[in-house]
Scaffold this active site. Structure first.
Site, PDB file in Angstrom:
ATOM      1  N   ASN A 269      30.984  30.724  45.808  1.00 24.55           N
ATOM      2  CA  ASN A 269      31.920  29.641  46.119  1.00 24.55           C
ATOM      3  C   ASN A 269      32.780  30.008  47.313  1.00 24.55           C
ATOM      4  O   ASN A 269      33.128  31.167  47.519  1.00 24.55           O
ATOM      5  CB  ASN A 269      32.762  29.269  44.891  1.00 24.55           C
TER       6      ASN A 269
ATOM      7  N   PHE B 155      40.803  27.439  47.634  1.00 26.36           N
ATOM      8  CA  PHE B 155      42.032  26.966  46.962  1.00 26.36           C
ATOM      9  C   PHE B 155      42.240  25.463  47.124  1.00 26.36           C
ATOM     10  O   PHE B 155      43.280  25.008  47.612  1.00 26.36           O
ATOM     11  CB  PHE B 155      43.284  27.693  47.481  1.00 26.36           C
TER      12      PHE B 155
ATOM     13  N   SER C 139      41.235  36.262  46.536  1.00 22.83           N
ATOM     14  CA  SER C 139      40.225  35.265  46.896  1.00 22.83           C
ATOM     15  C   SER C 139      39.723  35.570  48.297  1.00 22.83           C
ATOM     16  O   SER C 139      40.529  35.771  49.215  1.00 22.83           O
ATOM     17  CB  SER C 139      40.808  33.862  46.862  1.00 22.83           C
TER      18      SER C 139
ATOM     19  N   ASN D 279      38.359  33.460  50.201  1.00 26.27           N
ATOM     20  CA  ASN D 279      38.174  32.200  50.916  1.00 26.27           C
ATOM     21  C   ASN D 279      39.414  31.652  51.599  1.00 26.27           C
ATOM     22  O   ASN D 279      39.387  30.542  52.120  1.00 26.27           O
ATOM     23  CB  ASN D 279      37.591  31.155  49.951  1.00 26.27           C
ATOM     24  N   THR D 280      40.516  32.401  51.564  1.00 20.84           N
ATOM     25  CA  THR D 280      41.694  32.039  52.348  1.00 20.84           C
ATOM     26  C   THR D 280      41.889  33.166  53.356  1.00 20.84           C
ATOM     27  O   THR D 280      42.164  34.302  52.951  1.00 20.84           O
ATOM     28  CB  THR D 280      42.942  31.894  51.446  1.00 20.84           C
TER      29      THR D 280
ATOM     30  N   LYS E 196      45.640  40.157  40.298  1.00 22.29           N
ATOM     31  CA  LYS E 196      44.167  40.060  40.297  1.00 22.29           C
ATOM     32  C   LYS E 196      43.627  40.624  41.604  1.00 22.29           C
ATOM     33  O   LYS E 196      43.965  40.136  42.687  1.00 22.29           O
ATOM     34  CB  LYS E 196      43.732  38.604  40.113  1.00 22.29           C
TER      35      LYS E 196
ATOM     36  N   ASN F 161      38.061  39.685  41.061  1.00 24.04           N
ATOM     37  CA  ASN F 161      37.660  38.401  41.646  1.00 24.04           C
ATOM     38  C   ASN F 161      36.185  38.454  42.086  1.00 24.04           C
ATOM     39  O   ASN F 161      35.481  39.406  41.748  1.00 24.04           O
ATOM     40  CB  ASN F 161      38.593  38.083  42.817  1.00 24.04           C
TER      41      ASN F 161
HETATM   42  C1  FMN Z   1      33.622  28.080  41.293  1.00 19.95           C
HETATM   43  C2  FMN Z   1      34.578  29.215  41.131  1.00 19.95           C
HETATM   44  C3  FMN Z   1      35.913  29.035  41.453  1.00 19.95           C
HETATM   45  C4  FMN Z   1      36.829  30.079  41.298  1.00 19.95           C
HETATM   46  N1  FMN Z   1      38.139  29.868  41.594  1.00 19.95           N
HETATM   47  C5  FMN Z   1      39.036  30.861  41.378  1.00 19.95           C
HETATM   48  C6  FMN Z   1      40.412  30.653  41.609  1.00 19.95           C
HETATM   49  O1  FMN Z   1      40.843  29.566  41.971  1.00 19.95           O
HETATM   50  N2  FMN Z   1      41.252  31.704  41.411  1.00 19.95           N
HETATM   51  C7  FMN Z   1      40.814  32.928  40.990  1.00 19.95           C
HETATM   52  O2  FMN Z   1      41.631  33.837  40.791  1.00 19.95           O
HETATM   53  N3  FMN Z   1      39.519  33.136  40.738  1.00 19.95           N
HETATM   54  C8  FMN Z   1      38.627  32.144  40.920  1.00 19.95           C
HETATM   55  N4  FMN Z   1      37.303  32.374  40.663  1.00 19.95           N
HETATM   56  C9  FMN Z   1      36.871  33.719  40.235  1.00 19.95           C
HETATM   57  C10 FMN Z   1      36.749  33.812  38.715  1.00 19.95           C
HETATM   58  O3  FMN Z   1      37.991  33.631  38.088  1.00 19.95           O
HETATM   59  C11 FMN Z   1      36.193  35.209  38.331  1.00 19.95           C
HETATM   60  O4  FMN Z   1      37.110  36.201  38.746  1.00 19.95           O
HETATM   61  C12 FMN Z   1      34.844  35.485  38.972  1.00 19.95           C
HETATM   62  O5  FMN Z   1      34.054  34.328  39.060  1.00 19.95           O
HETATM   63  C13 FMN Z   1      34.052  36.543  38.192  1.00 19.95           C
HETATM   64  O6  FMN Z   1      33.771  36.111  36.879  1.00 19.95           O
HETATM   65  P1  FMN Z   1      32.353  35.446  36.446  1.00 19.95           P
HETATM   66  O7  FMN Z   1      31.280  36.347  36.988  1.00 19.95           O
HETATM   67  O8  FMN Z   1      32.394  35.402  34.966  1.00 19.95           O
HETATM   68  O9  FMN Z   1      32.327  34.111  37.071  1.00 19.95           O
HETATM   69  C14 FMN Z   1      36.374  31.335  40.828  1.00 19.95           C
HETATM   70  C15 FMN Z   1      35.021  31.516  40.501  1.00 19.95           C
HETATM   71  C16 FMN Z   1      34.129  30.483  40.642  1.00 19.95           C
HETATM   72  C17 FMN Z   1      32.677  30.698  40.284  1.00 19.95           C
END
Ligand code: FMN
Length: 364
Positions: free
Chosen positions: A110, A114, A173, A175-176, A214, A243
């Site tokens: 992704n 934000f 993140s 992406n910022t 985080k 993350n």
């Molecule tokens: C579509 C998507 C959006 C995410 N948005 C955020 C976010 O806004 N803030 C954040 O701290 N992590 C975000 N994450 C990261 C997840 O909270 C997590 O740290 C990461 O995906 C690893 O866990 P997973 O493998 O179970 O997905 C996002 C992940 C995905 C897939």
């Protein structure tokens, strides 16, 4: 009910644009008539950060960015839900497409950047459900166009303290642009100083609200040394590891999707994120609890996170591939592990493999 929706919808969801599928999933949760959560196995209860979690399995940030469905997720059996990332001002995020499934790898990339309805909208929703109970954490971030990034975290801690069970300061993140620089020595020290001050100010009005940091799984170990040292000295309440990754493990089979820019999550992230969790655990030396996240897709992978040092776990990506029934399966798997080892609680297992893991070759 949700099992039915799940099994009917998932094959279709896999065919449509991933961001549209996500919007539909949130809508379904808003509309589905859900029964209250079933009684939990008391051995799965966890006390951490001064909070009592009914079970250790949390919804990771990013699924419910605008706090639209925290109560539906709690009813589905999550022990806690983290909403956000929320930014002070509303912002659209990056242009679409910005969410990609790596089907054969069970991964997700992704670069949402934000997208947020902004703090006021989220505060209104959380205030409306405040009397319902359940652990709902608020993950806060900085607007892309801001003159003082740290102030964006501080203002939201003060604003959300009355309605948040805990805060996650998301500085990881990918992406910022520039956000991850907040993890660097001097800036991280200033960030933690100011968010901890905000926590103390807010506590006088709203009572204590723990603040967790985080981090990215892509940090060098020298950087992790500094971060943990500062986090301990500044007395943050915990850390979330971690993350999404900007790395692309060589084993990925969906080479075309893997080239998309953004953060990779799901199964391909598991080894790296779990190793970083163990590395963090040995450095924290019990000063505060950790939440382990990244690639959990089963009871055994959740248990591995706990054994690597997590007091609590979170997941997101695996739900895309396995559906919401995974939450129950993970809890059953953890309860069985307790029975097998004759443990009274998960506390007995937290970090038991951490030291040994840090001696293994670095995962690729
Ligand atoms: C579509 C998507 C959006 C995410 N948005 C955020 C976010 O806004 N803030 C954040 O701290 N992590 C975000 N994450 C990261 C997840 O909270 C997590 O740290 C990461 O995906 C690893 O866990 P997973 O493998 O179970 O997905 C996002 C992940 C995905 C897939």
């Amino acid at each position: 009910m949700i099992g039915l929706i799940d099994s009917l919808a998932r094959p279709l969801m896999g065919l449509i644009d991933p961001e549209r599928a996500h919007t539909l999933a949130v809508l379904a949760l808003k509309l589905a008539p859900l029964a209250p959560a079933r009684a939990e196995d008391p051995r799965l209860a966890v006390r951490a950060f001064g909070l009592n979690f009914p079970n250790p399995v949390g919804m990771a940030a990013g699924f419910d960015k605008h706090a639209e469905v925290p109560d539906a997720l709690l009813k589905l059996g999550f022990g806690f839900v983290e909403v956000g990332t929320v930014t002070p001002q509303p912002q659209p995020g990056n242009p679409r497409p910005r969410l990609f499934r790596l089907g054969p790898d069970q991964g997700v990339i992704n670069r949402l950047g934000f997208n947020s309805e902004g703090a006021e909208a989220v505060l209104r929703r959380l205030a409306a459900r405040a009397s319902k109970g359940g652990i709902v954490g608020v993950n806060v971030g900085a607007n892309k166009e801001t003159s003082d990034r740290i102030a964006d975290y501080v203002s939201q801690i003060e604003m959300f303290a009355p309605v948040a069970s805990y805060f996650t300061v998301n500085i990881s993140s990918p992406n910022t642009p520039g956000l991850r620089d907040l993890q660097q020595g001097k800036v991280f020290d200033e960030l933690t100083a100011r968010v901890v001050e905000a926590r103390e100010r807010a506590a006088r009005r709203a009572g204590p609200t723990p603040v967790l940091i985080k981090i990215a799984p892509d940090l060098a170990l020298g950087e992790l040394d500094d971060i943990v040292g500062i986090a301990r000295r500044r007395r943050v309440d915990g850390m979330i590891v971690g993350n999404t990754t900007v790395a692309r493990p060589p084993g990925l089979t969906d080479r075309q999707q893997a080239q998309e820019a953004g953060g990779l999550s799901g199964r391909p992230l598991f080894a790296l994120a779990t190793r970083m969790l163990a590395e963090t655990y040995v450095r924290v030396e019990g000063a505060f609890p950790l939440i382990g996240v990244g690639g959990i897709d089963s009871g055994p992978t959740a248990l591995a996170k706990i054994r690597a040092g997590a007091a609590l776990v979170q997941l997101y990506s695996a739900l895309v591939f396995h559906g919401l029934r995974l939450v129950g399966e993970i809890k059953t798997g953890l309860a069985e592990a307790l029975s097998r080892g004759r443990h009274a609680s998960l506390d007995d297992l937290v970090g038991v493999d951490a030291a040994a893991m840090t001696a293994e070759p670095w995962p690729t």
